[in-house]
Design an enzyme around this catalytic site. Sequence first.
Site, mmCIF file in Angstrom:
data_model
loop_
_atom_site.group_PDB
_atom_site.id
_atom_site.type_symbol
_atom_site.label_atom_id
_atom_site.label_comp_id
_atom_site.label_asym_id
_atom_site.label_seq_id
_atom_site.Cartn_x
_atom_site.Cartn_y
_atom_site.Cartn_z
ATOM 1 N N ALA A 73 30.934 48.705 69.907
ATOM 2 C CA ALA A 73 29.757 49.100 69.121
ATOM 3 C C ALA A 73 29.790 50.597 68.834
ATOM 4 O O ALA A 73 29.527 51.031 67.703
ATOM 5 C CB ALA A 73 28.478 48.737 69.874
ATOM 6 N N LYS A 74 30.123 51.405 69.853
ATOM 7 C CA LYS A 74 30.084 52.853 69.673
ATOM 8 C C LYS A 74 31.230 53.348 68.791
ATOM 9 O O LYS A 74 31.082 54.342 68.068
ATOM 10 C CB LYS A 74 30.112 53.553 71.040
ATOM 11 N N GLY A 93 14.404 53.972 69.777
ATOM 12 C CA GLY A 93 14.606 54.028 71.234
ATOM 13 C C GLY A 93 14.036 55.311 71.810
ATOM 14 O O GLY A 93 14.606 55.893 72.744
ATOM 15 N N ALA A 94 12.903 55.759 71.263
ATOM 16 C CA ALA A 94 12.384 57.097 71.598
ATOM 17 C C ALA A 94 11.295 57.068 72.669
ATOM 18 O O ALA A 94 10.631 58.072 72.898
ATOM 19 C CB ALA A 94 11.875 57.790 70.340
ATOM 20 N N TYR A 106 30.160 47.511 74.458
ATOM 21 C CA TYR A 106 29.554 48.825 74.176
ATOM 22 C C TYR A 106 30.553 49.747 73.466
ATOM 23 O O TYR A 106 30.208 50.435 72.499
ATOM 24 C CB TYR A 106 29.100 49.413 75.509
ATOM 25 N N ALA A 107 31.806 49.753 73.940
ATOM 26 C CA ALA A 107 32.832 50.599 73.331
ATOM 27 C C ALA A 107 33.086 50.177 71.881
ATOM 28 O O ALA A 107 33.232 51.031 70.991
ATOM 29 C CB ALA A 107 34.125 50.529 74.133
ATOM 30 N N ARG A 154 11.887 56.846 75.776
ATOM 31 C CA ARG A 154 12.386 57.586 76.956
ATOM 32 C C ARG A 154 13.788 58.120 76.689
ATOM 33 O O ARG A 154 14.343 57.916 75.598
ATOM 34 C CB ARG A 154 12.381 56.670 78.184
ATOM 35 N N SER A 201 29.274 57.471 71.529
ATOM 36 C CA SER A 201 29.461 57.724 72.965
ATOM 37 C C SER A 201 30.932 58.017 73.219
ATOM 38 O O SER A 201 31.805 57.570 72.460
ATOM 39 C CB SER A 201 29.061 56.465 73.742
ATOM 40 N N ASP A 260 11.827 45.785 67.054
ATOM 41 C CA ASP A 260 13.175 45.502 67.550
ATOM 42 C C ASP A 260 14.133 45.865 66.416
ATOM 43 O O ASP A 260 14.097 45.251 65.341
ATOM 44 C CB ASP A 260 13.272 44.001 67.896
ATOM 45 N N VAL A 261 14.993 46.869 66.640
ATOM 46 C CA VAL A 261 15.857 47.346 65.551
ATOM 47 C C VAL A 261 16.874 46.302 65.087
ATOM 48 O O VAL A 261 17.450 46.441 64.009
ATOM 49 C CB VAL A 261 16.602 48.656 65.924
HETATM 50 P P1 NAP Z 1 17.726 54.525 77.706
HETATM 51 O O1 NAP Z 1 17.125 55.536 78.628
HETATM 52 O O2 NAP Z 1 18.100 53.196 78.241
HETATM 53 O O3 NAP Z 1 16.744 54.361 76.450
HETATM 54 C C1 NAP Z 1 17.049 53.482 75.402
HETATM 55 C C2 NAP Z 1 15.781 53.135 74.655
HETATM 56 O O4 NAP Z 1 16.131 52.214 73.601
HETATM 57 C C3 NAP Z 1 14.751 52.415 75.545
HETATM 58 O O5 NAP Z 1 13.462 52.970 75.369
HETATM 59 C C4 NAP Z 1 14.836 50.973 75.044
HETATM 60 O O6 NAP Z 1 13.623 50.239 75.161
HETATM 61 C C5 NAP Z 1 15.154 51.186 73.577
HETATM 62 N N1 NAP Z 1 15.647 49.951 72.974
HETATM 63 C C6 NAP Z 1 16.513 49.045 73.512
HETATM 64 N N2 NAP Z 1 16.707 48.013 72.681
HETATM 65 C C7 NAP Z 1 15.938 48.238 71.597
HETATM 66 C C8 NAP Z 1 15.697 47.536 70.405
HETATM 67 N N3 NAP Z 1 16.294 46.360 70.151
HETATM 68 N N4 NAP Z 1 14.844 48.058 69.493
HETATM 69 C C9 NAP Z 1 14.224 49.238 69.730
HETATM 70 N N5 NAP Z 1 14.406 49.966 70.841
HETATM 71 C C10 NAP Z 1 15.257 49.477 71.770
HETATM 72 O O7 NAP Z 1 19.056 55.100 77.019
HETATM 73 P P2 NAP Z 1 19.612 56.596 76.849
HETATM 74 O O8 NAP Z 1 20.493 56.880 77.998
HETATM 75 O O9 NAP Z 1 18.507 57.517 76.492
HETATM 76 O O10 NAP Z 1 20.583 56.370 75.597
HETATM 77 C C11 NAP Z 1 20.173 56.570 74.262
HETATM 78 C C12 NAP Z 1 21.353 56.372 73.326
HETATM 79 O O11 NAP Z 1 22.411 57.263 73.694
HETATM 80 C C13 NAP Z 1 21.954 54.965 73.384
HETATM 81 O O12 NAP Z 1 22.392 54.575 72.115
HETATM 82 C C14 NAP Z 1 23.127 55.144 74.323
HETATM 83 O O13 NAP Z 1 24.103 54.161 74.111
HETATM 84 C C15 NAP Z 1 23.590 56.521 73.940
HETATM 85 N N6 NAP Z 1 24.380 57.192 74.975
HETATM 86 C C16 NAP Z 1 23.858 57.447 76.214
HETATM 87 C C17 NAP Z 1 24.640 58.078 77.181
HETATM 88 C C18 NAP Z 1 24.136 58.382 78.556
HETATM 89 O O14 NAP Z 1 24.936 58.865 79.391
HETATM 90 N N7 NAP Z 1 22.866 58.145 78.878
HETATM 91 C C19 NAP Z 1 25.963 58.433 76.867
HETATM 92 C C20 NAP Z 1 26.459 58.142 75.604
HETATM 93 C C21 NAP Z 1 25.653 57.535 74.669
HETATM 94 P P3 NAP Z 1 13.349 49.337 76.488
HETATM 95 O O15 NAP Z 1 13.047 50.320 77.555
HETATM 96 O O16 NAP Z 1 12.171 48.500 76.114
HETATM 97 O O17 NAP Z 1 14.599 48.551 76.724
#
Ligand code: NAP
Length: 257
Positions: A161-162, A17-18, A158-159, A20, A146, A67-68
């Site tokens: 899963a986390k 998921g890198a 989500y909860a 962005r 999370s 796709d993971v």
């Molecule tokens: P994000 O901006 O939505 O980025 C997630 C990335 O994961 C996207 O590039 C997405 O690709 C990719 N992805 C989704 N499904 C995938 C799959 N099946 N295989 C490979 N890649 C996939 O999310 P983020 O906010 O950076 O969050 C990153 C992690 O931190 C997540 O696990 C999230 O649950 C966790 N987290 C985030 C927050 C927060 O406040 N942001 C808080 C707690 C935990 P697409 O763009 O193509 O969908």
Amino acid sequence: MTEVPAPSAQRTAVVTGAARGIGAAVAVRLAADGHRVAVLDLHEEDTAGTVEAINTSGGTAVGVGADVSDAAAVDAAVSRIAGELGAPTILVNNAGILRDNLLFKMTETDWDAVLGVHLRGAFLMSRAVQVHQVREKWGRIVNLSSTSALGNRGQANYAAAKAGLQGFTKTLAIELGRYNVTVNAVAPGFIETDMTRATAERIGVPFEDFVRHTAAEIPVGRAGTPADIAAAASFFIREEASFVSGQVLYAAGGPKG
Ligand code: NAP
């Protein structure tokens, strides 16, 4: 007398998921720490920005589409990474999606999608990467949990899963410790990314107001950034963190857990 730790050796890291958000920041940080980085996301073309940011600052990165939650795609991606960058011994399971809804409105599709990416995805990636870690007798896995693991309205999937990732983390720490592999989790609070932007959109609040309102509840008085989480992941991956395993670090600007 305190010994100064030796600098970390160069390794191959995979960050899922890198393309962005947090994953991109982790990939850039691990490259700055001296590692080669596989920037993995659903579509290889989406990884171009992160890969370029790393390569133009003197690092080494390749973009990989997978796709993971798809076992065959994961195995093919990890084999390709091993061939192009060397045995992947660092894994950051970061890929994630949201499908929020109250329980009575949550569909099976939304439940399965979220559990599939976060939990099954982390399982498949870890299973593929541990082959290399065990062979090299060294490894690091960092899972993205999370604060939602503690419960959050509208996020039963989500909860679950986390919270599941925390049990997964502790179990892998027990199983893989003998191979010099540590497994830890970072549990972020509110981080400004596209994911939280989408949440603001869904509830119909301008993102800036959403951030301001949330930050007011956070003890350090601000929202988190992807770099905050990258710093926490970087710590777990360092050579000198080799005695820290099975831990969940809440990075939330205040006490959680
Ligand atoms: P994000 O901006 O939505 O980025 C997630 C990335 O994961 C996207 O590039 C997405 O690709 C990719 N992805 C989704 N499904 C995938 C799959 N099946 N295989 C490979 N890649 C996939 O999310 P983020 O906010 O950076 O969050 C990153 C992690 O931190 C997540 O696990 C999230 O649950 C966790 N987290 C985030 C927050 C927060 O406040 N942001 C808080 C707690 C935990 P697409 O763009 O193509 O969908």
